[in-house]
Design a protein around this motif. Structure first.
Motif, PDB file in Angstrom:
ATOM      1  N   ARG A  54     -97.749  74.580  17.165  1.00 38.98           N
ATOM      2  CA  ARG A  54     -97.602  73.360  16.364  1.00 38.98           C
ATOM      3  C   ARG A  54     -97.618  73.657  14.867  1.00 38.98           C
ATOM      4  O   ARG A  54     -96.824  73.082  14.106  1.00 38.98           O
ATOM      5  CB  ARG A  54     -98.736  72.385  16.701  1.00 38.98           C
ATOM      6  N   VAL A  55     -98.488  74.554  14.417  1.00 35.03           N
ATOM      7  CA  VAL A  55     -98.636  74.781  12.968  1.00 35.03           C
ATOM      8  C   VAL A  55     -97.607  75.767  12.418  1.00 35.03           C
ATOM      9  O   VAL A  55     -97.488  75.916  11.207  1.00 35.03           O
ATOM     10  CB  VAL A  55    -100.058  75.263  12.623  1.00 35.03           C
ATOM     11  N   LEU A  56     -96.856  76.443  13.285  1.00 35.83           N
ATOM     12  CA  LEU A  56     -95.816  77.366  12.805  1.00 35.83           C
ATOM     13  C   LEU A  56     -94.622  76.607  12.232  1.00 35.83           C
ATOM     14  O   LEU A  56     -94.204  75.581  12.767  1.00 35.83           O
ATOM     15  CB  LEU A  56     -95.319  78.254  13.952  1.00 35.83           C
ATOM     16  N   LYS A  57     -94.070  77.122  11.154  1.00 37.07           N
ATOM     17  CA  LYS A  57     -92.813  76.603  10.628  1.00 37.07           C
ATOM     18  C   LYS A  57     -91.673  76.916  11.608  1.00 37.07           C
ATOM     19  O   LYS A  57     -91.800  77.833  12.426  1.00 37.07           O
ATOM     20  CB  LYS A  57     -92.504  77.239   9.272  1.00 37.07           C
ATOM     21  N   ASP A  82     -99.167  70.444  10.621  1.00 38.28           N
ATOM     22  CA  ASP A  82     -97.951  70.865  11.323  1.00 38.28           C
ATOM     23  C   ASP A  82     -97.065  71.703  10.401  1.00 38.28           C
ATOM     24  O   ASP A  82     -96.936  71.425   9.197  1.00 38.28           O
ATOM     25  CB  ASP A  82     -97.141  69.649  11.780  1.00 38.28           C
ATOM     26  N   GLU A  83     -96.463  72.738  10.973  1.00 34.27           N
ATOM     27  CA  GLU A  83     -95.420  73.541  10.299  1.00 34.27           C
ATOM     28  C   GLU A  83     -95.848  74.030   8.924  1.00 34.27           C
ATOM     29  O   GLU A  83     -95.099  73.969   7.951  1.00 34.27           O
ATOM     30  CB  GLU A  83     -94.112  72.742  10.222  1.00 34.27           C
ATOM     31  N   LEU A  84     -97.068  74.559   8.841  1.00 34.98           N
ATOM     32  CA  LEU A  84     -97.596  75.107   7.579  1.00 34.98           C
ATOM     33  C   LEU A  84     -97.506  76.630   7.533  1.00 34.98           C
ATOM     34  O   LEU A  84     -97.404  77.225   6.459  1.00 34.98           O
ATOM     35  CB  LEU A  84     -99.064  74.682   7.424  1.00 34.98           C
ATOM     36  N   ILE A  85     -97.501  77.280   8.708  1.00 34.36           N
ATOM     37  CA  ILE A  85     -97.697  78.725   8.802  1.00 34.36           C
ATOM     38  C   ILE A  85     -96.370  79.456   8.980  1.00 34.36           C
ATOM     39  O   ILE A  85     -95.525  79.074   9.790  1.00 34.36           O
ATOM     40  CB  ILE A  85     -98.620  79.053   9.993  1.00 34.36           C
ATOM     41  N   ASP A  86     -96.202  80.545   8.212  1.00 28.24           N
ATOM     42  CA  ASP A  86     -95.000  81.377   8.335  1.00 28.24           C
ATOM     43  C   ASP A  86     -95.145  82.453   9.397  1.00 28.24           C
ATOM     44  O   ASP A  86     -94.173  82.806  10.075  1.00 28.24           O
ATOM     45  CB  ASP A  86     -94.689  82.041   6.983  1.00 28.24           C
ATOM     46  N   LEU A  87     -96.352  82.989   9.524  1.00 29.73           N
ATOM     47  CA  LEU A  87     -96.585  84.073  10.485  1.00 29.73           C
ATOM     48  C   LEU A  87     -98.012  83.976  10.993  1.00 29.73           C
ATOM     49  O   LEU A  87     -98.946  83.813  10.213  1.00 29.73           O
ATOM     50  CB  LEU A  87     -96.380  85.433   9.808  1.00 29.73           C
ATOM     51  N   ILE A 115    -100.042  83.357   6.002  1.00 35.83           N
ATOM     52  CA  ILE A 115    -100.360  84.136   7.196  1.00 35.83           C
ATOM     53  C   ILE A 115    -101.620  83.559   7.834  1.00 35.83           C
ATOM     54  O   ILE A 115    -102.603  83.300   7.144  1.00 35.83           O
ATOM     55  CB  ILE A 115    -100.610  85.621   6.848  1.00 35.83           C
ATOM     56  N   LEU A 116    -101.602  83.387   9.151  1.00 32.75           N
ATOM     57  CA  LEU A 116    -102.757  82.887   9.894  1.00 32.75           C
ATOM     58  C   LEU A 116    -103.248  83.940  10.872  1.00 32.75           C
ATOM     59  O   LEU A 116    -102.465  84.527  11.612  1.00 32.75           O
ATOM     60  CB  LEU A 116    -102.374  81.620  10.677  1.00 32.75           C
ATOM     61  N   ASP A 117    -104.561  84.177  10.850  1.00 32.61           N
ATOM     62  CA  ASP A 117    -105.223  84.964  11.895  1.00 32.61           C
ATOM     63  C   ASP A 117    -106.363  84.109  12.425  1.00 32.61           C
ATOM     64  O   ASP A 117    -107.371  83.918  11.751  1.00 32.61           O
ATOM     65  CB  ASP A 117    -105.740  86.297  11.361  1.00 32.61           C
ATOM     66  N   ALA A 118    -106.185  83.577  13.636  1.00 32.70           N
ATOM     67  CA  ALA A 118    -107.149  82.637  14.199  1.00 32.70           C
ATOM     68  C   ALA A 118    -108.321  83.328  14.882  1.00 32.70           C
ATOM     69  O   ALA A 118    -109.255  82.658  15.323  1.00 32.70           O
ATOM     70  CB  ALA A 118    -106.438  81.697  15.181  1.00 32.70           C
ATOM     71  N   PHE A 119    -108.274  84.648  15.017  1.00 36.92           N
ATOM     72  CA  PHE A 119    -109.400  85.457  15.513  1.00 36.92           C
ATOM     73  C   PHE A 119    -109.590  86.593  14.519  1.00 36.92           C
ATOM     74  O   PHE A 119    -109.383  87.755  14.840  1.00 36.92           O
ATOM     75  CB  PHE A 119    -109.105  86.027  16.899  1.00 36.92           C
ATOM     76  N   CYS A 120    -109.985  86.290  13.288  1.00 35.22           N
ATOM     77  CA  CYS A 120    -109.803  87.262  12.213  1.00 35.22           C
ATOM     78  C   CYS A 120    -110.776  88.431  12.257  1.00 35.22           C
ATOM     79  O   CYS A 120    -110.565  89.427  11.566  1.00 35.22           O
ATOM     80  CB  CYS A 120    -109.832  86.582  10.859  1.00 35.22           C
ATOM     81  N   GLY A 121    -111.863  88.365  13.047  1.00 38.03           N
ATOM     82  CA  GLY A 121    -112.716  89.530  13.237  1.00 38.03           C
ATOM     83  C   GLY A 121    -113.185  90.136  11.931  1.00 38.03           C
ATOM     84  O   GLY A 121    -113.792  89.470  11.086  1.00 38.03           O
ATOM     85  N   CYS A 122    -112.887  91.418  11.730  1.00 38.97           N
ATOM     86  CA  CYS A 122    -113.348  92.108  10.522  1.00 38.97           C
ATOM     87  C   CYS A 122    -112.376  91.961   9.358  1.00 38.97           C
ATOM     88  O   CYS A 122    -112.606  92.508   8.284  1.00 38.97           O
ATOM     89  CB  CYS A 122    -113.595  93.583  10.817  1.00 38.97           C
ATOM     90  N   GLY A 123    -111.268  91.227   9.555  1.00 40.10           N
ATOM     91  CA  GLY A 123    -110.428  90.847   8.419  1.00 40.10           C
ATOM     92  C   GLY A 123    -109.300  91.790   8.046  1.00 40.10           C
ATOM     93  O   GLY A 123    -108.822  91.741   6.914  1.00 40.10           O
ATOM     94  N   THR A 124    -108.817  92.618   8.976  1.00 40.13           N
ATOM     95  CA  THR A 124    -107.712  93.522   8.640  1.00 40.13           C
ATOM     96  C   THR A 124    -106.470  92.736   8.240  1.00 40.13           C
ATOM     97  O   THR A 124    -105.818  93.042   7.232  1.00 40.13           O
ATOM     98  CB  THR A 124    -107.399  94.452   9.824  1.00 40.13           C
ATOM     99  N   THR A 125    -106.121  91.711   9.014  1.00 35.52           N
ATOM    100  CA  THR A 125    -104.955  90.882   8.682  1.00 35.52           C
ATOM    101  C   THR A 125    -105.110  90.272   7.305  1.00 35.52           C
ATOM    102  O   THR A 125    -104.175  90.249   6.501  1.00 35.52           O
ATOM    103  CB  THR A 125    -104.780  89.763   9.722  1.00 35.52           C
TER     104      THR A 125
END
Length: 503
Positions: free
Chosen positions: A117-120, A20-25, A278-288
């Motif tokens: 839930r995981v966003l700060k 919970d509340e780990l992610i900033d963006l 930073i979280l990208d839950a569909f990170c694909g080719c990894g641009t984020t």
């Protein structure tokens, strides 16, 4: 914390591994159906719909998982769904029916609830989609965020000119990016994303202060203020200054939905600080992930296909060097025979195909090309190319077997090599090869070119045990590496020329 790359279903990863509340963006760019028109959405038609949007349908179908997801929402699984979210999904069911669009919305709702839930409390969320389903997605986001103290901040329209143009309707040249925050405490670094101000159309005189800064007079309530021009202006909520990647773009990886780094740079700079997660839950080719790494942020990436995980690892290695991998924790990737067997023996054909991708990409250090053709692969799971000094590169055919193997498999591989005019074959097997298999492979002979220090077997048999326990890898320099080496040499020479000119 170490940066983390997860291979697996992002719903399971979010629920089991992210606190919970780990992610900033969080930014996500999930698969969406850009080819469907509104009639297709409302009709949920069958074969024609599937033919036009196979990739979308592959991901979002009404199946057992969709039924389970819908039941979790209706039953308020672990108390995580707001009443408005439950009411919305229940209301959409009779309108849309149990088709691909409703499966998509149920699937996305489950994941956005976990992301919330995981966003700060200071956290921000950006959802990248297109106009096909954006109106439904906004309802979902409102139900999740706005009912729990969050807020809708912006609907950003990202405009671009790349791609084909139709003569039957106005060309569809924009995506939608929804920007939400978890609370009123959201972070927004306006000065990090300001653009240079265009002064060419200004009618008021531009003055210069005692320090040489340009400004205009601004009179408010009878008082005169200085309006400095070097501060720049924030981008509007329609972004026309960042183009989608064209086929010849230098950063292009060949990934069909790849987004430009400039787009993610703006989002990450605006809604996070150095050291944030930073979280990208569909990170694909990894641009984020690459941009987060460049901007000194921590990151978590998740993707359900090993091909994407392989692309991300290779991309980070190419951009930052092999040492960057020392600070990355890889999760969900087979690390022993038992986990490899578990991946290979999945009941779902699509998931089982991931074993083949993992084996091919791991053995070749993410340098081979995966055969992604639907249906029969004609005995080819991967292809790699190497330079033999001839006019065109030589081909390596790669096959993967997870079941019982026999000498006939090697003879079949020899036939596939001949039909496809390949030079070498690699047989990757979960089970140990038989003596007859090894004998048949050895009878195929050896191959050597002037670019190889040692001869290699024309047919190589490699076990998953060797890949995992002995870290056995393909020891042939492939064309891709030669090209990248040439590119780096060209860049170095170009830099040297610039330095010489500047001297």
């Amino acid at each position: 914390m170490n940066n983390q790359l997860f291979y697996g279903d992002n719903l399971e990863v979010l629920r089991r591994h992210i606190k919970d509340e780990l992610i900033d963006l969080c930014y996500i760019d999930p698969p969406f159906n850009s080819k469907r028109n509104y009639n297709q959405i409302y009709n949920n038609i069958g074969k024609e719909d599937r033919a036009q949007a196979q990739a979308f349908i592959d991901t979002w179908t009404w199946d057992d998982l969709a039924n389970i997801g819908l039941a979790e929402i209706k039953e308020n699984y672990h108390g995580r769904f707001s009443q408005k979210t439950v009411d919305l999904i229940c209301g959409l069911e009779p309108v849309l029916g149990k088709g691909s669009l409703f499966a998509y919305l149920v699937n996305i709702t489950l994941r956005i609830v976990e992301i919330h839930r995981v966003l700060k409390p200071t956290g921000s969320f950006y959802l990248h989609c297109d106009p096909t389903a954006s109106h439904y997605l906004k309802l979902v986001l409102d139900a999740i965020f706005c009912s729990q103290g969050g807020d809708f901040v912006n609907e950003i329209i990202w405009c671009y000119d790349t791609g084909g143009r139709s003569n039957n309707f106005y060309p569809r040249k924009h995506d939608v990016i929804f920007y939400y925050c978890k609370s009123k405490k959201r972070l927004f670094n306006d000065n990090c994303v300001r653009l240079d101000r265009d002064t060419s159309t200004m009618h008021e005189p531009i003055l210069e202060d005692e320090n040489g800064r340009l400004y205009q007079r601004n009179i408010k309530n009878g008082k005169e203020y200085r309006y400095y021009l070097d501060k720049g202006v924030l981008p509007n909520d329609w972004w026309i200054d960042i183009q989608a990647l064209n086929p010849s773009a230098k950063e292009r990886l060949g990934y069909p939905t790849q987004k430009p780094k400039a787009l993610l740079e703006r989002i990450i700079k605006a809604s996070s600080n150095e050291g944030d997660v930073i979280l990208d839950a569909f990170c694909g080719c990894g641009t984020t992930i690459e941009v987060a790494q460049l901007l000194d942020r921590k990151w978590i990436g998740i993707d359900i296909t090993y091909q994407s995980i392989g692309v991300v690892i290779k991309r980070l290695e190419d951009s930052f060097g092999k040492e960057v991998l020392e600070n990355i924790t890889l999760n969900g990737i087979p690390k022993d025979i038992e986990s490899a067997q578990a991946l290979a023996l999945k009941k779902d054909d699509r998931t089982r195909k991931e074993f083949e991708k993992w084996a091919v990409l791991t053995y070749t250090n993410n340098r081979a090309i995966i055969n992604d053709k639907k249906g029969a692969d004609k005995g080819i799971d991967g292809i790699a190319y190497f330079d033999s000094g001839k006019d065109k590169p030589e081909k390596i055919i790669i096959q993967v077997k997870s079941g019982k193997v026999k000498s006939g498999d090697i003879r079949d591989l020899l036939g596939t090599i001949a039909i496809n005019e390949a030079t070498l074959g690699i047989f990757l097997t979960l089970n140990e090869p038989t003596k007859d298999m090894i004998k048949t492979a050895k009878e195929a002979g050896i191959y050597q070119s002037k670019f190889m220090s040692n001869p290699v077997d024309k047919i190589s048999i490699v076990t998953v045990r060797e890949i995992i326990e002995e870290q056995k890898r393909l020891d042939i320099r492939l064309v891709l590496e030669v090209l990248k080496s040439a590119e780096k040499q060209t860049e170095t020479k170009s830099d040297q020329i610039k330095i010489n000119f500047s001297d």
